[in-house]
Motif scaffolding. Sequence first.
Motif, PDB file in Angstrom:
ATOM      1  N   LYS A  31      32.642  45.682 -11.888  1.00 18.04           N
ATOM      2  CA  LYS A  31      31.622  44.804 -12.464  1.00 18.04           C
ATOM      3  C   LYS A  31      30.287  45.534 -12.566  1.00 18.04           C
ATOM      4  CE  LYS A  31      34.109  40.969 -12.756  1.00 18.04           C
ATOM      5  NZ  LYS A  31      34.382  40.288 -14.040  1.00 18.04           N
ATOM      6  N   SER A  32      29.499  45.148 -13.576  1.00 14.93           N
ATOM      7  CA  SER A  32      28.169  45.714 -13.782  1.00 14.93           C
ATOM      8  C   SER A  32      27.162  44.588 -13.968  1.00 14.93           C
ATOM      9  CB  SER A  32      28.139  46.605 -15.031  1.00 14.93           C
ATOM     10  OG  SER A  32      29.045  47.680 -14.921  1.00 14.93           O
ATOM     11  N   TRP A  33      25.976  44.786 -13.434  1.00 17.00           N
ATOM     12  CA  TRP A  33      24.913  43.801 -13.656  1.00 17.00           C
ATOM     13  C   TRP A  33      24.569  43.725 -15.140  1.00 17.00           C
ATOM     14  CZ3 TRP A  33      22.971  40.867  -9.662  1.00 17.00           C
ATOM     15  CH2 TRP A  33      23.311  41.277  -8.378  1.00 17.00           C
ATOM     16  N   LEU A  34      24.338  44.889 -15.711  1.00 13.22           N
ATOM     17  CA  LEU A  34      24.181  45.076 -17.148  1.00 13.22           C
ATOM     18  C   LEU A  34      25.054  46.265 -17.523  1.00 13.22           C
ATOM     19  CD1 LEU A  34      20.295  44.765 -17.497  1.00 13.22           C
ATOM     20  CD2 LEU A  34      21.972  43.054 -18.202  1.00 13.22           C
ATOM     21  N   LEU A  35      25.132  46.547 -18.776  1.00 15.69           N
ATOM     22  CA  LEU A  35      26.024  47.604 -19.249  1.00 15.69           C
ATOM     23  C   LEU A  35      25.817  48.912 -18.499  1.00 15.69           C
ATOM     24  CD1 LEU A  35      28.176  48.487 -21.267  1.00 15.69           C
ATOM     25  CD2 LEU A  35      26.329  49.101 -22.842  1.00 15.69           C
ATOM     26  N   ASP A  36      24.568  49.304 -18.257  1.00 11.16           N
ATOM     27  CA  ASP A  36      24.279  50.580 -17.609  1.00 11.16           C
ATOM     28  C   ASP A  36      23.781  50.392 -16.171  1.00 11.16           C
ATOM     29  OD1 ASP A  36      22.010  49.379 -18.506  1.00 11.16           O
ATOM     30  OD2 ASP A  36      21.036  51.189 -19.253  1.00 11.16           O
ATOM     31  N   LEU A 339      17.880  37.756   0.760  1.00 12.50           N
ATOM     32  CA  LEU A 339      18.838  37.887  -0.337  1.00 12.50           C
ATOM     33  C   LEU A 339      18.272  37.295  -1.619  1.00 12.50           C
ATOM     34  CD1 LEU A 339      22.229  36.979   1.405  1.00 12.50           C
ATOM     35  CD2 LEU A 339      21.288  39.243   0.967  1.00 12.50           C
ATOM     36  N   LEU A 340      17.656  36.139  -1.523  1.00  5.02           N
ATOM     37  CA  LEU A 340      17.057  35.501  -2.697  1.00  5.02           C
ATOM     38  C   LEU A 340      15.852  36.290  -3.196  1.00  5.02           C
ATOM     39  CD1 LEU A 340      17.228  31.825  -1.396  1.00  5.02           C
ATOM     40  CD2 LEU A 340      18.673  32.819  -3.186  1.00  5.02           C
ATOM     41  N   TYR A 341      15.002  36.703  -2.265  1.00  2.00           N
ATOM     42  CA  TYR A 341      13.802  37.465  -2.613  1.00  2.00           C
ATOM     43  C   TYR A 341      14.174  38.777  -3.299  1.00  2.00           C
ATOM     44  CZ  TYR A 341       9.653  40.386  -1.808  1.00  2.00           C
ATOM     45  OH  TYR A 341       8.592  41.240  -1.977  1.00  2.00           O
ATOM     46  N   ASN A 342      15.115  39.511  -2.695  1.00  2.00           N
ATOM     47  CA  ASN A 342      15.458  40.821  -3.222  1.00  2.00           C
ATOM     48  C   ASN A 342      16.238  40.716  -4.527  1.00  2.00           C
ATOM     49  OD1 ASN A 342      17.581  43.524  -2.657  1.00  2.00           O
ATOM     50  ND2 ASN A 342      15.371  43.783  -2.844  1.00  2.00           N
ATOM     51  N   LEU A 343      17.109  39.728  -4.643  1.00  3.51           N
ATOM     52  CA  LEU A 343      17.812  39.508  -5.908  1.00  3.51           C
ATOM     53  C   LEU A 343      16.821  39.186  -7.017  1.00  3.51           C
ATOM     54  CD1 LEU A 343      20.349  39.114  -7.635  1.00  3.51           C
ATOM     55  CD2 LEU A 343      20.468  36.760  -6.776  1.00  3.51           C
ATOM     56  N   ASN A 344      15.853  38.346  -6.730  1.00  2.00           N
ATOM     57  CA  ASN A 344      14.825  38.014  -7.707  1.00  2.00           C
ATOM     58  C   ASN A 344      14.062  39.269  -8.140  1.00  2.00           C
ATOM     59  OD1 ASN A 344      13.271  35.574  -8.916  1.00  2.00           O
ATOM     60  ND2 ASN A 344      11.658  36.852  -8.038  1.00  2.00           N
ATOM     61  N   SER A 345      13.712  40.113  -7.173  1.00  2.00           N
ATOM     62  CA  SER A 345      12.994  41.364  -7.475  1.00  2.00           C
ATOM     63  C   SER A 345      13.865  42.313  -8.298  1.00  2.00           C
ATOM     64  CB  SER A 345      12.563  42.049  -6.173  1.00  2.00           C
ATOM     65  OG  SER A 345      11.716  41.233  -5.420  1.00  2.00           O
ATOM     66  N   PHE A 346      15.152  42.396  -7.946  1.00  2.00           N
ATOM     67  CA  PHE A 346      16.061  43.294  -8.649  1.00  2.00           C
ATOM     68  C   PHE A 346      16.219  42.879 -10.112  1.00  2.00           C
ATOM     69  CE2 PHE A 346      20.431  44.262 -10.051  1.00  2.00           C
ATOM     70  CZ  PHE A 346      20.388  45.643  -9.982  1.00  2.00           C
ATOM     71  N   ILE A 347      16.366  41.597 -10.346  1.00  2.00           N
ATOM     72  CA  ILE A 347      16.524  41.122 -11.728  1.00  2.00           C
ATOM     73  C   ILE A 347      15.267  41.417 -12.531  1.00  2.00           C
ATOM     74  CG2 ILE A 347      16.772  39.054 -13.151  1.00  2.00           C
ATOM     75  CD1 ILE A 347      18.646  37.966 -10.981  1.00  2.00           C
ATOM     76  N   ASP A 348      14.115  41.183 -11.940  1.00  2.00           N
ATOM     77  CA  ASP A 348      12.870  41.537 -12.634  1.00  2.00           C
ATOM     78  C   ASP A 348      12.830  43.029 -12.936  1.00  2.00           C
ATOM     79  OD1 ASP A 348      12.010  38.930 -12.539  1.00  2.00           O
ATOM     80  OD2 ASP A 348      10.657  39.226 -10.830  1.00  2.00           O
ATOM     81  N   LEU A 349      13.315  43.837 -12.005  1.00  3.01           N
ATOM     82  CA  LEU A 349      13.295  45.292 -12.168  1.00  3.01           C
ATOM     83  C   LEU A 349      14.165  45.729 -13.345  1.00  3.01           C
ATOM     84  CD1 LEU A 349      12.433  48.047 -10.781  1.00  3.01           C
ATOM     85  CD2 LEU A 349      14.658  47.951  -9.653  1.00  3.01           C
TER      86      LEU A 349
END
Length: 357
Positions: A31-36, A339-349
């Motif tokens: 699985k990938s978050w996005l293609l790359d 987990l929520l904080y870091n996931l939110n930051s990762f998606i923004d990144l």
Amino acid sequence: MKKTQKRKIKKIDPYCINSFLTFRYVVDRDKSWLLDWKPWWPENLVKNEVEIETAEDIINSIKDNLSLIDDKTGILLSGGIDSAILAAFVPRETKAFTIKFIAESAIDETIKARKYTNILGLDHHIINVEWDDYLNYSNELMFHKKSPLHPVEVPLYKVFCTTKKMGISKLIVGTVADSTFGGFDKLLSKDWSFYDFIKRYSFIDTKKVLKEPLDLSSVFSPFKNGSHIDVQSFIKKIHGNGLIQSFSNAAATAGVSLIEPYTKMKLAKSLDLNRIRNGESKYLLRELFKILYPDLEIPEKIPFSRPMDQWLNNWLLPTNDIFHNNLDLTNYTGDQKWLLYNLNSFIDLILTEEYNI
């Protein structure tokens, strides 16, 4: 001509989102978050494991795994029995590193760790970790991992960067001793029904926080045994692999290598659950600890004590629209908030990263 542009907004795979909140990592490596943005994994995750039955077997396996250490090798030493056992097999004057979290009422493992270094004649170094370290290092670690972080990764990364500057390029660590030897006494406390265990183990119930929750019972299904679940195998495989990935990401990002003796061991037979349920978690390691440190009391298990409850006490709410509006985080632990904080930051990144084309 190269130019800089912002990544176009794409739909992030909901499997990755749900898996991270449930297991603290993306379990399915296809699985990938996005293609790359496919999560990074260390090579040779599956080790050649030696079967263990006795404390003597553990001694022999540790000696085999530490036979080639040199003056560029140090050890990550907590206040618990896993790393204390490994420390007993390294030469005197070996550099030992202990993490100390700087926060009010944070558990200080350096006190117990110092007892071991004094007995063994090790060169003890304490690495202070503050909330600012999470702010400063998380992006670099997420870029390398291509995934959000287990909360252990930032303090490990700071330790590994420090050791590298000191000329220590290899670190002995006690990864997955809990997973192999029965350290998760609460998860092993009874014979769980399949669905009760899913509820108990899942770090966050994604139905309560996500607009698009998924049923990830398929991750648990290979371990189903009638109406119950083989908890021992689940912990060894699913939980253990996530920790190995986290330790390895911190090390690889810092440019050091790990020596992980416990990852190369497996029990020859099932754990004695009666002993664990009667207060002897990790009974084989307890036996070995008493052999190596006959004058010390066996320390009870203390989780890797990050003071997230304090650091994220005043954090408001995630801002990304994958989450329900107006979440009530009152009863969430600090690690759940992370987990929520870091996931939110990762998606923004990953949705705003600038890159050259």
